[in-house]
Every structure is written in structure tokens, then in C-alpha cells.
Design a protein around this motif. Sequence first.
Motif, PDB file in Angstrom:
ATOM      1  N   ALA A  65       0.823  -1.213   0.000  1.00  0.00           N
ATOM      2  CA  ALA A  65       0.000   0.000   0.000  1.00  0.00           C
ATOM      3  C   ALA A  65       0.857   1.264   0.000  1.00  0.00           C
ATOM      4  CB  ALA A  65      -0.950  -0.011   1.189  1.00  0.00           C
ATOM      5  N   GLY A  66       2.013   1.230   0.637  1.00  0.00           N
ATOM      6  CA  GLY A  66       2.891   2.399   0.665  1.00  0.00           C
ATOM      7  C   GLY A  66       3.372   2.798  -0.718  1.00  0.00           C
ATOM      8  N   GLU A  67       3.676   1.810  -1.548  1.00  0.00           N
ATOM      9  CA  GLU A  67       4.101   2.102  -2.915  1.00  0.00           C
ATOM     10  C   GLU A  67       2.948   2.674  -3.730  1.00  0.00           C
ATOM     11  OE1 GLU A  67       6.837  -0.866  -4.771  1.00  0.00           O
ATOM     12  OE2 GLU A  67       6.427  -1.930  -2.893  1.00  0.00           O
ATOM     13  N   VAL A  68       1.764   2.127  -3.549  1.00  0.00           N
ATOM     14  CA  VAL A  68       0.579   2.648  -4.235  1.00  0.00           C
ATOM     15  C   VAL A  68       0.322   4.076  -3.771  1.00  0.00           C
ATOM     16  CG1 VAL A  68      -1.904   2.372  -4.556  1.00  0.00           C
ATOM     17  CG2 VAL A  68      -0.420   0.358  -4.558  1.00  0.00           C
ATOM     18  N   LEU A  69       0.460   4.307  -2.475  1.00  0.00           N
ATOM     19  CA  LEU A  69       0.226   5.633  -1.901  1.00  0.00           C
ATOM     20  C   LEU A  69       1.069   6.695  -2.601  1.00  0.00           C
ATOM     21  CD1 LEU A  69      -0.805   7.648   0.255  1.00  0.00           C
ATOM     22  CD2 LEU A  69       1.025   6.831   1.726  1.00  0.00           C
ATOM     23  N   GLU A  70       2.337   6.425  -2.805  1.00  0.00           N
ATOM     24  CA  GLU A  70       3.209   7.432  -3.408  1.00  0.00           C
ATOM     25  C   GLU A  70       2.765   7.778  -4.830  1.00  0.00           C
ATOM     26  OE1 GLU A  70       5.754  10.413  -3.666  1.00  0.00           O
ATOM     27  OE2 GLU A  70       5.208   9.329  -1.853  1.00  0.00           O
ATOM     28  N   GLY A  71       2.441   6.777  -5.632  1.00  0.00           N
ATOM     29  CA  GLY A  71       1.978   7.028  -6.998  1.00  0.00           C
ATOM     30  C   GLY A  71       0.660   7.785  -7.025  1.00  0.00           C
ATOM     31  N   VAL A  72      -0.258   7.383  -6.177  1.00  0.00           N
ATOM     32  CA  VAL A  72      -1.562   8.052  -6.116  1.00  0.00           C
ATOM     33  C   VAL A  72      -1.397   9.483  -5.627  1.00  0.00           C
ATOM     34  CG1 VAL A  72      -3.803   8.043  -4.947  1.00  0.00           C
ATOM     35  CG2 VAL A  72      -2.886   5.919  -5.888  1.00  0.00           C
ATOM     36  N   ARG A  73      -0.534   9.690  -4.645  1.00  0.00           N
ATOM     37  CA  ARG A  73      -0.308  11.039  -4.122  1.00  0.00           C
ATOM     38  C   ARG A  73       0.231  11.964  -5.213  1.00  0.00           C
ATOM     39  NH1 ARG A  73       3.365  11.403   1.007  1.00  0.00           N
ATOM     40  NH2 ARG A  73       2.008   9.672   1.410  1.00  0.00           N
ATOM     41  N   LEU A  74       1.166  11.481  -6.008  1.00  0.00           N
ATOM     42  CA  LEU A  74       1.706  12.300  -7.099  1.00  0.00           C
ATOM     43  C   LEU A  74       0.625  12.644  -8.118  1.00  0.00           C
ATOM     44  CD1 LEU A  74       5.120  10.489  -7.682  1.00  0.00           C
ATOM     45  CD2 LEU A  74       4.787  12.785  -6.733  1.00  0.00           C
ATOM     46  N   LEU A  75      -0.169  11.660  -8.487  1.00  0.00           N
ATOM     47  CA  LEU A  75      -1.234  11.901  -9.457  1.00  0.00           C
ATOM     48  C   LEU A  75      -2.281  12.860  -8.906  1.00  0.00           C
ATOM     49  CD1 LEU A  75      -2.512  11.343 -12.171  1.00  0.00           C
ATOM     50  CD2 LEU A  75      -3.509   9.273 -11.206  1.00  0.00           C
ATOM     51  N   LEU A  76      -2.686  12.657  -7.655  1.00  0.00           N
ATOM     52  CA  LEU A  76      -3.681  13.552  -7.060  1.00  0.00           C
ATOM     53  C   LEU A  76      -3.150  14.970  -6.916  1.00  0.00           C
ATOM     54  CD1 LEU A  76      -5.318  11.300  -4.328  1.00  0.00           C
ATOM     55  CD2 LEU A  76      -6.250  11.944  -6.557  1.00  0.00           C
ATOM     56  N   GLY A  77      -1.882  15.094  -6.601  1.00  0.00           N
ATOM     57  CA  GLY A  77      -1.287  16.427  -6.524  1.00  0.00           C
ATOM     58  C   GLY A  77      -1.387  17.146  -7.856  1.00  0.00           C
ATOM     59  N   GLU A  78      -1.154  16.425  -8.931  1.00  0.00           N
ATOM     60  CA  GLU A  78      -1.234  17.025 -10.263  1.00  0.00           C
ATOM     61  C   GLU A  78      -2.672  17.398 -10.619  1.00  0.00           C
ATOM     62  OE1 GLU A  78      -0.094  18.733 -13.665  1.00  0.00           O
ATOM     63  OE2 GLU A  78       1.252  18.020 -12.093  1.00  0.00           O
ATOM     64  N   VAL A  79      -3.630  16.490 -10.394  1.00  0.00           N
ATOM     65  CA  VAL A  79      -5.009  16.818 -10.776  1.00  0.00           C
ATOM     66  C   VAL A  79      -5.587  17.923  -9.907  1.00  0.00           C
ATOM     67  CG1 VAL A  79      -5.432  14.550 -11.794  1.00  0.00           C
ATOM     68  CG2 VAL A  79      -6.157  14.983  -9.446  1.00  0.00           C
ATOM     69  N   SER A  80      -5.157  18.004  -8.660  1.00  0.00           N
ATOM     70  CA  SER A  80      -5.681  19.077  -7.801  1.00  0.00           C
ATOM     71  C   SER A  80      -5.193  20.446  -8.267  1.00  0.00           C
ATOM     72  CB  SER A  80      -5.320  18.828  -6.337  1.00  0.00           C
ATOM     73  OG  SER A  80      -3.948  18.986  -6.113  1.00  0.00           O
TER      74      SER A  80
END
Length: 144
Positions: A65-80
Motif C-alpha cells: 500500500a505504501g508504494e501505491v500511496l506514493e503514486g496516487v499522491r503524485l497523481l492527485l497532486g497534479e489533478v488538484s
Amino acid sequence: MRFDELPRDWAQRPITDPEVFEGVVDLIVTEQSRSEGATYLLLCHPNLHLLQPICLAEEPRRVDAGEVLEGVRLLLGEVSRHDVHDVVMVIARPGRVTPTPRDRDLRTAFEGACRATGVTLHAVAIAAMDDVAVLPPEGACAAA
């Protein structure tokens, strides 16, 4: 609900509407994603109508989950940065829709990524080969 049972007006409803949610997830998540495993981010307009689905494919089933978290966080940062602040997430995987410890860990990771980026997570679903189900928050009771 299967995608072919969706009412005609499903696209005019919020994606989280219980009468359409599972059918919309079934429509979007591919069979390949369900057999190989993937994470979907369903970007939403402020009124929770579907804006754009994004599939993060090729996620090895053993990724934590930690690895998924980092990828999702980067993507969400961009879309926000583009004024998208509402999402639904889907865990596509083989097996049954019965929640697993990994599903719960991924939900926690999704929630953390959303908090870190100012995005609201409205729902999480599991899409398995033959079914779709809502993944309730920790501590929530499933309907009998």
C-alpha cells in the motif's frame, strides 16, 4: 448492478448515487484490469458527475500500500492543481469482492493520499471478475 442494467440517465447522476455506483464501476473497469490487478481513480466534477477515469495498470498484486500511496499522491497532486478535488477509487483485482486486508490497507493509503493533496475521497469500490462492491470505511458495518 451490472453496467447493462444502468438507467438511461446514469451520466446525469452523481457517480456515488447508490442506484448507479456499482454499475458505473462495472462499465469502466476492464476485464484485463480485474484479472491482472489495477487501481482506478475516477475523477469527478464538484457535483460528483464522472469527469475522467484513470487506470493505473500493471500494478503487481504484491505491491504494498505504501508504494501505491506514493503514486496516487503524485497523481492527485497534479489533478488538484487543475481544480479537480473529488475522486472515487476502485481496486480492480481477481478473486471475490470480499474485502481483504490488502484492500483495507489500500483504502487507508487512498485516504492518506487524498488528505495530503486536499482531494476528497467519496467512495472506494472493489471490482472483481464477476462482481463490484463498495468497500466501506474501517469500522463501518456492511448492510445485511
